[in-house]
Design a protein around this motif. Sequence first.
Motif, PDB file in Angstrom:
ATOM      1  N   ASP A   1       0.834  -1.204   0.000  1.00 20.61           N
ATOM      2  CA  ASP A   1       0.000   0.000   0.000  1.00 20.61           C
ATOM      3  C   ASP A   1       0.868   1.254   0.000  1.00 20.61           C
ATOM      4  N   LEU A   2       1.950   1.227   0.765  1.00 17.96           N
ATOM      5  CA  LEU A   2       2.854   2.377   0.814  1.00 17.96           C
ATOM      6  C   LEU A   2       3.460   2.647  -0.561  1.00 17.96           C
ATOM      7  N   ARG A   3       3.831   1.612  -1.263  1.00 19.83           N
ATOM      8  CA  ARG A   3       4.418   1.785  -2.604  1.00 19.83           C
ATOM      9  C   ARG A   3       3.407   2.392  -3.572  1.00 19.83           C
ATOM     10  N   TYR A   4       2.152   1.954  -3.502  1.00 20.42           N
ATOM     11  CA  TYR A   4       1.119   2.524  -4.366  1.00 20.42           C
ATOM     12  C   TYR A   4       0.820   3.979  -4.005  1.00 20.42           C
ATOM     13  N   ILE A   5       0.832   4.294  -2.720  1.00 21.53           N
ATOM     14  CA  ILE A   5       0.578   5.667  -2.291  1.00 21.53           C
ATOM     15  C   ILE A   5       1.663   6.602  -2.814  1.00 21.53           C
ATOM     16  N   ILE A   6       2.916   6.156  -2.748  1.00 19.69           N
ATOM     17  CA  ILE A   6       4.016   6.977  -3.254  1.00 19.69           C
ATOM     18  C   ILE A   6       3.884   7.187  -4.758  1.00 19.69           C
ATOM     19  N   LYS A   7       3.523   6.138  -5.473  1.00 16.01           N
ATOM     20  CA  LYS A   7       3.342   6.265  -6.925  1.00 16.01           C
ATOM     21  C   LYS A   7       2.235   7.256  -7.254  1.00 16.01           C
ATOM     22  N   MET A   8       1.092   7.146  -6.581  1.00 20.59           N
ATOM     23  CA  MET A   8      -0.013   8.059  -6.847  1.00 20.59           C
ATOM     24  C   MET A   8       0.353   9.494  -6.483  1.00 20.59           C
ATOM     25  N   TYR A   9       1.130   9.650  -5.409  1.00 17.38           N
ATOM     26  CA  TYR A   9       1.547  10.990  -5.003  1.00 17.38           C
ATOM     27  C   TYR A   9       2.471  11.615  -6.042  1.00 17.38           C
ATOM     28  N   LEU A  10       3.447  10.856  -6.533  1.00 18.53           N
ATOM     29  CA  LEU A  10       4.367  11.378  -7.535  1.00 18.53           C
ATOM     30  C   LEU A  10       3.660  11.670  -8.854  1.00 18.53           C
ATOM     31  N   ASP A  11       2.726  10.793  -9.242  1.00 18.29           N
ATOM     32  CA  ASP A  11       1.968  11.031 -10.479  1.00 18.29           C
ATOM     33  C   ASP A  11       1.108  12.285 -10.368  1.00 18.29           C
ATOM     34  N   LYS A  12       0.543  12.523  -9.198  1.00 18.12           N
ATOM     35  CA  LYS A  12      -0.349  13.662  -9.025  1.00 18.12           C
ATOM     36  C   LYS A  12       0.386  14.989  -9.101  1.00 18.12           C
ATOM     37  N   ILE A  13       1.605  15.057  -8.499  1.00 24.14           N
ATOM     38  CA  ILE A  13       2.345  16.319  -8.516  1.00 24.14           C
ATOM     39  C   ILE A  13       3.208  16.456  -9.768  1.00 24.14           C
ATOM     40  N   GLY A  14       3.166  15.446 -10.644  1.00 24.76           N
ATOM     41  CA  GLY A  14       3.857  15.543 -11.920  1.00 24.76           C
ATOM     42  C   GLY A  14       5.356  15.323 -11.872  1.00 24.76           C
ATOM     43  N   ILE A  15       5.826  14.507 -10.944  1.00 29.47           N
ATOM     44  CA  ILE A  15       7.256  14.211 -10.831  1.00 29.47           C
ATOM     45  C   ILE A  15       7.502  12.786 -11.292  1.00 29.47           C
ATOM     46  N   THR A  16       8.528  12.598 -12.107  1.00 27.76           N
ATOM     47  CA  THR A  16       8.920  11.272 -12.584  1.00 27.76           C
ATOM     48  C   THR A  16      10.333  10.978 -12.121  1.00 27.76           C
ATOM     49  N   HIS A  17      10.466   9.928 -11.318  1.00 31.06           N
ATOM     50  CA  HIS A  17      11.771   9.537 -10.802  1.00 31.06           C
ATOM     51  C   HIS A  17      12.334   8.421 -11.674  1.00 31.06           C
ATOM     52  N   LYS A  18      13.543   8.626 -12.139  1.00 31.13           N
ATOM     53  CA  LYS A  18      14.162   7.624 -12.993  1.00 31.13           C
ATOM     54  C   LYS A  18      14.501   6.344 -12.219  1.00 31.13           C
ATOM     55  N   ARG A  19      14.742   6.488 -10.931  1.00 34.82           N
ATOM     56  CA  ARG A  19      15.108   5.304 -10.148  1.00 34.82           C
ATOM     57  C   ARG A  19      13.895   4.408  -9.863  1.00 34.82           C
ATOM     58  N   PHE A  20      12.687   4.920 -10.059  1.00 33.60           N
ATOM     59  CA  PHE A  20      11.477   4.128  -9.891  1.00 33.60           C
ATOM     60  C   PHE A  20      10.929   3.759 -11.256  1.00 33.60           C
ATOM     61  N   LYS A  21      10.636   2.491 -11.455  1.00 35.51           N
ATOM     62  CA  LYS A  21      10.059   2.057 -12.716  1.00 35.51           C
ATOM     63  C   LYS A  21       8.587   2.438 -12.743  1.00 35.51           C
ATOM     64  N   ASN A  22       8.212   3.294 -13.692  1.00 33.59           N
ATOM     65  CA  ASN A  22       6.848   3.821 -13.791  1.00 33.59           C
ATOM     66  C   ASN A  22       6.418   4.501 -12.494  1.00 33.59           C
ATOM     67  N   ASN A  23       7.381   5.142 -11.837  1.00 32.18           N
ATOM     68  CA  ASN A  23       7.133   5.852 -10.571  1.00 32.18           C
ATOM     69  C   ASN A  23       6.690   4.927  -9.447  1.00 32.18           C
ATOM     70  N   PHE A  24       6.939   3.644  -9.598  1.00 32.35           N
ATOM     71  CA  PHE A  24       6.548   2.663  -8.575  1.00 32.35           C
ATOM     72  C   PHE A  24       7.788   2.222  -7.813  1.00 32.35           C
ATOM     73  N   PRO A  25       7.938   2.623  -6.530  1.00 28.75           N
ATOM     74  CA  PRO A  25       9.148   2.267  -5.773  1.00 28.75           C
ATOM     75  C   PRO A  25       9.223   0.774  -5.512  1.00 28.75           C
ATOM     76  N   GLY A  26      10.447   0.280  -5.369  1.00 28.55           N
ATOM     77  CA  GLY A  26      10.669  -1.139  -5.129  1.00 28.55           C
ATOM     78  C   GLY A  26      10.725  -1.481  -3.655  1.00 28.55           C
ATOM     79  N   PRO A  27      10.859  -2.763  -3.342  1.00 23.99           N
ATOM     80  CA  PRO A  27      10.926  -3.189  -1.930  1.00 23.99           C
ATOM     81  C   PRO A  27      12.124  -2.621  -1.195  1.00 23.99           C
TER      82      PRO A  27
END
Length: 354
Positions: free
Chosen positions: A94-120
């Motif tokens: 759930d934490l990983r999905y929340i971070i992805k939705m937060y980054l997508d909403k503010i328009g930030i794309t992190h190269k270290r995250f695949k599709n803005n989805f953080p890893g374990p």
Amino acid sequence: MPRVYRPDPTRKRYKKYDTEIIKKAVEEYVTSQNVKLEEVAKKYGIHKSVLYRHSTRDMKRQGGQRALSDETEVFLIENINKCAEWGYPLDTMDLRYIIKMYLDKIGITHKRFKNNFPGPDFVQSFLLRHKNEISQRVCENIKRVRAKVSPDTIKEYFIELEKSLSGVPTSNILNYDETNLSDDPGRKKILVKRGCKYPERVLSHTKASVSIMMAGTADGKMLPPYVVYKATHLYDSWVQQGPDGTRYNRSTSGWFDGTTFEDWVQNMVVPYLKDLPGKKCLIGDNLSSHLSADLIQTCKGHNIDFVFLPANSTHLTQTQACLETIIIKMEKDRWSTITHDSKRLLSKTIKIAN
């Protein structure tokens, strides 16, 4: 970057300063008048070049930079803890999905995250950084009616409990709880070929169950167990090789009803408490099916009072939770082992007979 960074011992090591000390030094140097840079640096034990850089520009932290800012991580922790207070805690996925939705909403794309989805690995580092504010624990599932028990109800219960137990010796306070042991030994980890989707084992079991009443005093003494079978008749083979002093009974449901509870009180509780001087108290679940007019009269005659727990609060009240989570859990673990061994032995016997 490796999961656990280890600096190269052959390279130059830079001194690491406490960020709070640097902040205090910068604040004093900037706000104070007619103060020298060297004096402030010497006062706080840092190099003057370090103080100069931090006072003239925005400095990044040493090493690799974090994907999220400190403010963002604090914001996430506050929301995670709020969900836990609501009774709906989040897990690492759930934490990983929340971070992805937060980054997508503010328009930030992190190269270290695949599709803005953080890893374990990011989640583990996140929990390690904020181990004082948040931790990962194994949760206990409770029903919705239990979750509705308010703190005010628990506080009021303990206030009344203190009044009820005033002047009662610890030897006269008896806490009881009933539990159910099923015929199913439960799930267990087994060794199978890698890639096996549906690991199974042949182990016969039924829906039969046995109820047990456990009781203990506040000074640490345990009463013998009281066993209730689900049956119409009680057979002699069912009452053999049990613990000393154990009493056996049966009911059509396999659970305690008014008859079995009254039998437990009259044949196990009253003989134990009747010779003790002073007032006696029984602490347990508030079940109307347990009480009868004869039982109430018997308890009044021996100066025994009942203290009932608030409805659906067994998991919160301390004395009851201790009896349930420690003693009964140990008994259930032992019962699971015995059931598993007996089922395996029975399976081997059937194979030999065949």
